[in-house]
Design an enzyme around this catalytic site. Structure first.
Site, mmCIF file in Angstrom:
data_model
loop_
_atom_site.group_PDB
_atom_site.id
_atom_site.type_symbol
_atom_site.label_atom_id
_atom_site.label_comp_id
_atom_site.label_asym_id
_atom_site.label_seq_id
_atom_site.Cartn_x
_atom_site.Cartn_y
_atom_site.Cartn_z
ATOM 1 N N ASP A 122 0.835 -1.216 0.000
ATOM 2 C CA ASP A 122 0.000 0.000 0.000
ATOM 3 C C ASP A 122 0.864 1.258 0.000
ATOM 4 O O ASP A 122 0.574 2.223 -0.712
ATOM 5 C CB ASP A 122 -0.931 0.027 1.222
ATOM 6 C CG ASP A 122 -2.034 -1.013 1.115
ATOM 7 O OD1 ASP A 122 -2.233 -1.553 0.006
ATOM 8 O OD2 ASP A 122 -2.691 -1.307 2.133
ATOM 9 N N TYR A 123 1.921 1.225 0.799
ATOM 10 C CA TYR A 123 2.850 2.359 0.871
ATOM 11 C C TYR A 123 3.532 2.575 -0.482
ATOM 12 O O TYR A 123 3.573 3.696 -0.999
ATOM 13 C CB TYR A 123 3.886 2.110 1.975
ATOM 14 C CG TYR A 123 5.057 3.054 1.949
ATOM 15 C CD1 TYR A 123 4.915 4.395 2.321
ATOM 16 C CD2 TYR A 123 6.316 2.614 1.542
ATOM 17 C CE1 TYR A 123 5.995 5.264 2.282
ATOM 18 C CE2 TYR A 123 7.401 3.484 1.503
ATOM 19 C CZ TYR A 123 7.235 4.805 1.884
ATOM 20 O OH TYR A 123 8.301 5.666 1.840
ATOM 21 N N LEU A 124 4.053 1.500 -1.058
ATOM 22 C CA LEU A 124 4.778 1.613 -2.327
ATOM 23 C C LEU A 124 3.847 2.030 -3.467
ATOM 24 O O LEU A 124 4.250 2.762 -4.366
ATOM 25 C CB LEU A 124 5.479 0.289 -2.658
ATOM 26 C CG LEU A 124 6.655 -0.057 -1.737
ATOM 27 C CD1 LEU A 124 7.160 -1.467 -2.016
ATOM 28 C CD2 LEU A 124 7.790 0.953 -1.878
ATOM 29 N N LYS A 127 3.434 5.752 -3.080
ATOM 30 C CA LYS A 127 4.633 6.440 -3.562
ATOM 31 C C LYS A 127 4.697 6.405 -5.087
ATOM 32 O O LYS A 127 5.055 7.392 -5.736
ATOM 33 C CB LYS A 127 5.904 5.797 -2.976
ATOM 34 C CG LYS A 127 6.043 5.899 -1.467
ATOM 35 C CD LYS A 127 5.967 7.308 -0.932
ATOM 36 C CE LYS A 127 7.196 8.125 -1.189
ATOM 37 N NZ LYS A 127 7.072 9.497 -0.627
#
Length: 211
Positions: A122-124, A127
């Site tokens: 989810d973070y990547l 980003k």
């Protein structure tokens, strides 16, 4: 002296960026913070601050004349869509509106193919979306994608490639130095690259990229 807005100035890496900018003869840091109680820390170091929240309207961050922007903010995994993704997009839009000359994005190794990651997908993905949004705009940029961040001392040496075929670690100190270095007008313009600790001096590695 160019005014550099640092989003995420109160973070661990953000504070290192502000310190490096403060020591520079070319740049004047302006720390963007989201809480009033974060201001005295920077005032004690004679660093200007602006109050703005990436989840809200960020136009107030540009009340002073801003030449360039460093986006080093992050939600620490708590709200990746609103902060890491949409917050970055808001700051890109505001930068365009305010004629900012360069936008330096602190991204992450793996943000090019978030779907292939074993963790932090989810973070990547957030980003990745922020990076792609920046690339699509008529705004000069450098997107820096470091490996796993450590609190090791500065080595001032990195391994830099547009696409590294491996993962690795890098100290926050060396990431901060890289981000400040790409603020220079002739360095890494409209470039996306990945960094981990290595054997090449930061300046030399960036020179090879830009030449």
């Amino acid at each position: 002296m160019e005014n550099i807005l640092v989003a995420g100035a109160n973070g661990t890496t953000g504070k290192k960026i502000v310190n490096l900018l403060k020591k520079s003869q070319y740049f004047n840091p302006i720390a963007m913070v989201r809480k009033e109680e974060q201001i005295p820390f920077f005032e004690a170091k004679n660093v200007e601050t602006v109050l703005a929240d990436l989840k809200d309207n960020v136009d107030g961050a540009f009340n002073k004349s801003i030449d360039k922007v460093v986006f080093a903010a992050g939600s620490g995994g708590k709200d990746v869509v609103n902060v890491d993704q949409e917050g970055a997009k808001k700051l890109v839009d505001a930068s365009i509106k305010n004629n900012v000359k360069k936008f330096v994005m602190l991204s992450s190794l793996g943000a090019d193919k978030p779907e292939e990651a074993n963790q932090l997908q989810d973070y990547l993905k957030a980003k990745h979306n922020a990076d792609e949004y920046l690339k699509s705009k008529d705004l000069n940029y450098s997107i820096v994608r470091p490996g796993s961040l450590t609190n090791e001392p500065a080595a001032n040496k990195i391994e830099l490639k547009q696409h590294l075929d491996k993962h690795g670690e890098i100290s926050r100190n060396d990431v901060a130095q890289t981000l400040v270095s790409v603020l220079n007008d002739d360095t890494a313009n409209r470039e996306t690259f990945e960094i981990i600790k290595g054997e090449t001096l930061i300046g030399e590695a960036l020179h090879k990229l830009s030449s």
